[in-house]
Scaffold this active site. Structure first.
Site, short mmCIF file in Angstrom:
data_model
loop_
_atom_site.label_atom_id
_atom_site.label_comp_id
_atom_site.label_asym_id
_atom_site.label_seq_id
_atom_site.Cartn_x
_atom_site.Cartn_y
_atom_site.Cartn_z
N CYS A 61 0.85 -1.19 0.00
CA CYS A 61 0.00 0.00 0.00
C CYS A 61 0.89 1.25 0.00
O CYS A 61 2.10 1.18 0.17
CB CYS A 61 -0.93 0.01 1.22
SG CYS A 61 -0.10 0.30 2.79
N CYS A 64 3.16 1.84 2.96
CA CYS A 64 4.44 1.12 2.97
C CYS A 64 5.51 1.94 2.25
O CYS A 64 6.66 2.01 2.69
CB CYS A 64 4.28 -0.23 2.29
SG CYS A 64 3.13 -1.36 3.08
N ASP A 478 10.69 27.26 -31.09
CA ASP A 478 11.68 27.52 -32.13
C ASP A 478 10.93 27.40 -33.46
O ASP A 478 9.84 26.80 -33.51
CB ASP A 478 12.79 26.46 -32.04
CG ASP A 478 13.71 26.50 -33.24
OD1 ASP A 478 14.22 27.59 -33.56
OD2 ASP A 478 13.90 25.44 -33.87
N ASP A 673 14.41 21.90 -31.39
CA ASP A 673 14.96 20.66 -31.95
C ASP A 673 16.46 20.70 -32.21
O ASP A 673 17.08 19.67 -32.34
CB ASP A 673 14.25 20.31 -33.26
CG ASP A 673 14.76 21.12 -34.43
OD1 ASP A 673 14.99 22.33 -34.25
OD2 ASP A 673 14.95 20.55 -35.52
N ASP A 677 19.06 25.35 -29.76
CA ASP A 677 17.96 25.47 -28.80
C ASP A 677 18.32 24.90 -27.43
O ASP A 677 17.55 25.06 -26.48
CB ASP A 677 16.71 24.72 -29.32
CG ASP A 677 16.19 25.30 -30.62
OD1 ASP A 677 16.19 26.54 -30.74
OD2 ASP A 677 15.80 24.52 -31.50
#
Length: 776
Positions: A61, A64, A478, A673, A677
């Site tokens: 659970c 725990c 971008d 990408d 960047d």
């Protein structure tokens, strides 16, 4: 951790080691410090600390998980400890100068759990074993409870028709025989959890269940052995049964959520055929080394990344990119693990081992993402602190008020005395309270959200970014390769002289250059003219950022001066051709006379407009940053309806812009990408990289679009909003449940067995509500 309200827990524990209840030989602990074990399972973090993934056995659970994390956090030398409730996988980072790995294992064993190095196959075996044990305990409880229910029909009928005391005693005894194995065998998991919680001064959910059932059982024993009143052995069995059934259904719900990950992990082959010294050999994936030659047959999956050295074939890369169209590859082409060879026998050289291959890295990142916790979970944890203590206090208060003041706002339990009524109402308060629903609210929804995002080709490196996206107010894009394809296409072509000889010279000049503009113009030219021939050119020169020049002599020794490039190149060669355009241009001249002009543009990606429109609907501020000139940036921004854009941006200026936004209190999502960047991505609250991004951009990003599709990017926002909404719904459901039901129980409107059913249903409702994330 004193700010967590655990002063007494830490004061009690101090720096002492609790005597371990799990008795294992020292040799078993020593293996964790062996060089072989450390080399296989431990890796170094960027900061120089040790990191290992462990499976913690015995967790059933959220309480725990909480207990294990708190104990580990209090251990000197442990830098970080995060446990995934769904898989029981713990990521632990520690300082080896402070403590050994065996000390960490011993620490976990000291609170009643066991730990071993994470291995997916072993983890599956252990999970199956634990599930089977859980199922057996549940079935014992269900069978016994069904028999008790039948007996109870006779008992409760006797309330109205009358019943002899001897018969009544026999019924109580039969219920005692049936409820005892339910309490002490089926309910053993709750006693165990409560015991180790108490040993470490933590009152958890297990304590509520076990104490409620045990007190009811003890009271019923008094009745069985002669005290006046009614026994509640049936309630004891029902409390344990309902909670166990609820837990089991909860496990099934979580299993449904991780099916996606299991399916991904099981899709790779277990072995591969390598060729060494002309001899073929089948080896396990983790035995393949960089530089090995792998033979791949038609229909087989690529086991590890590499480059083709022999043959050619088409590959199905839909498992990585979502693109259904096969990709043709020949010698020198890169192969990615998880993709499928459609049609031919090939050989390729391994460039990455199994651990670092694309497919394996994706699975690892998916598993890691489930270990992280959204910030909203901290809210739930704060609410949960002291929950059990508060409930026990309310239960005691309820009993005292009912017993001493005789307050009775609920039903009159016929045949019960005043003490019995007060006792049963107090027990109902303990049993009906449910911190589990609150603890489950965030992790179960996050798990399902991450799984659904993975199906869409979205790799979230941490689950917390779901919340970050949902709370974002600014999205920075971008341009090139993100909003646009990053590939220039000819949008306007003017051939001023269609003499085939001159067109052949244009074709030949274009063929001599690998510049993207030359490649695009060449493609457009071939599309219009299919009878072009290459000529041998002389003195071919490439002028950086401008174009190409060359010379050609025909059979009559007549020389032609060829110039192809932009306006600046024409002017440098005293060609004063007036040509105005906001696009990228390519002009071709023979002997200083322009005979062809081309205008090129970077096409906007499919679904870009739909994405921008959706983000606007969510009232997000949209910004475009690009290194391109003002004219190009303006044209793209106008087409997409982006009001705020900045042209001629350098990597540093992009990053500074992100920093400035954050300084104003904005939550920024950056999508890019390229290498340029990477600095800006590193400064954003959420960094999203396209799957075809530069390696450095991928490494620092928080989310990767495996298929580089803007449709998938939109899905990341849609599913993040949806998941975050359901997390908040789950928290509201669990809070409202406790706020409404606990007063009802205190007022005497709820019997213990009804309380147990209600508590189990609350957790199940949270799980089922989370599964609705999948529905649209």
């Amino acid at each position: 951790m004193k700010s967590d309200g655990l002063d007494s827990f830490y004061d009690k524990l101090g720096n002492k080691t609790i005597a371990p209840p799990i008795n294992l030989e020292n040799d078993d602990l020593n293996k964790f410090d062996s060089e072989n074990f450390l080399n296989n399972y431990v890796r170094k973090t960027d900061e120089g600390f040790n990191q290992i993934d462990l499976i913690i056995e015995g967790i059933h659970c959220a309480a725990c998980v909480w207990l294990n994390e708190k104990i580990l956090h209090d251990t000197k030398g442990i830098i970080q400890a995060d446990i995934n409730f769904t898989t029981n996988k713990a990521r632990i980072i520690w300082d080896e100068d402070e403590l050994k790995l065996s000390d960490i294992i011993l620490r976990i064993r000291s609170i009643g759990y066991n730990a071993y190095a994470y291995d997916s196959s072993i983890a599956d075996i252990q999970a199956t074993k634990a599930k089977r044990d859980y199922f057996i305990r549940m079935m014992v409880a269900v069978v016994a409870s069904m028999n008790i229910m039948m007996i109870s029909v006779a008992k409760y009928t006797g309330f109205f028709t009358g019943m002899d005391n001897d018969v009544k005693h026999m019924i109580h005894f039969a219920e005692f025989l049936l409820s005892t194995p339910v309490l002490f065998y089926s309910g053993w998991v709750f006693f165990k959890g409560a015991y180790f919680g108490l040993k470490n001064r933590v009152l958890n959910m297990d304590f509520l269940v076990s104490s409620g059932a045990t007190l009811t059982y003890i009271y019923s024993l008094f009745i069985l052995f002669g005290a006046k009143g009614e026994s509640y052995f049936d309630s004891v069995a029902m409390i344990i049964t309902f909670v166990l059934v609820g837990k089991y259904l909860e496990v099934i719900g979580k299993k449904s959520a991780v099916d996606t990950l299991d399916k991904i992990k099981s899709s790779l082959p277990l072995e591969a055929t390598i060729i060494k010294d002309g001899i073929k050999k089948v080896v396990a994936l983790n035995s393949i080394n960089i530089g090995d030659i792998v033979q791949l047959k038609a229909g087989e999956k690529v086991p590890v990344d590499g480059k083709i050295t022999k043959g050619n074939a088409s590959f199905d890369e839909s498992s990585l990119t979502g693109e259904s169209i096969p990709v043709y590859k020949n010698v020198g082409s890169e192969l990615y693990s998880g993709t499928i060879n459609n049609d031919s026998l090939i050989e390729y050289e391994v460039t990455k081992d199994f651990k670092n291959s694309t497919f394996s890295s994706i699975v690892t990142l998916l598993e890691d993402s489930l270990n992280s916790k959204p910030k909203i979970q901290n809210t739930a944890n704060e609410i949960s602190k002291g929950f059990t203590t508060a409930i026990l206090s309310l239960s005691l208060l309820t009993f005292l008020v009912w017993y001493f003041f005789g307050i009775d706002l609920g039903f009159d339990y016929e045949g019960t005395n005043h003490f019995e009524k007060s006792f049963i109402v107090g027990i109902s308060v303990i049993v009906i309270a449910c911190p589990c629903a609150l603890a489950l609210a965030t992790p179960i929804a996050s798990l399902i959200g991450i799984s659904e995002l993975a199906k869409k080709g979205l790799l979230f490196k941490e689950a917390k970014f779901i919340e970050s996206i949902a709370k974002s107010d600014t999205v920075v894009f971008d341009k090139t390769g993100t909003l646009t394809k990053g590939e220039l296409s000819v949008v306007k072509m003017r051939i001023l002289d269609e003499n085939i000889h001159k067109l052949n010279l244009l074709y030949s000049l274009l063929d001599s250059s690998s510049h993207p503009i030359s490649v695009s113009v060449k493609k457009a030219l071939l599309k219009k003219y299919d009878n072009l021939e290459l000529k041998n050119l002389n003195e071919v020169k490439t002028i950086n950022a401008k174009g190409v020049t060359a010379k050609y002599k025909n059979l009559d020794d007549k020389e032609f001066e060829l110039i192809g490039g932009n306006i600046e190149l024409m002017r440098d060669n005293e060609i004063w051709y007036k040509f105005d355009s906001t696009s990228s241009v390519y002009l071709f001249a023979i002997n200083k006379k322009v005979i062809a002009t081309f205008e090129l543009e970077d096409e906007i990606k499919e679904n870009a407009q739909d994405l921008i429109d959706y983000l606007k609907e969510q009232n997000l501020n949209i910004v475009m940053l690009t290194g391109d000139n003002e004219a190009v940036a303006k044209k793209i921004s106008e087409k997409l309806g982006i009001k705020e854009y900045y042209a001629s941006q350098t990597p540093i200026s992009k990053a500074q812009y992100i920093k400035d936004l954050k300084a104003k209190g904005k939550t920024v999502v950056m999508v890019g990408d390229g290498l340029n960047d990477s600095v800006a991505l590193g400064n954003a609250d959420v960094a999203i990289a396209m799957g075809n991004s530069a390696d450095v951009s991928l490494s620092i990003s928080d989310i990767v679009l495996l298929n580089s599709s803007l449709k998938s990017l939109k899905e990341s926002f849609v599913l993040s909003y949806r998941t975050y909404k359901f997390i908040k719904q789950n928290l509201l459901i669990s809070l409202l449940y406790n706020v409404v039901t606990i007063p009802f129980a205190m007022a005497g409107f709820v019997m213990p067995l009804v309380a147990a059913l209600s508590m189990s249903l609350s957790s199940l409702i949270v799980v089922l509500n989370s599964l609705r994330i999948k529905m649209k």
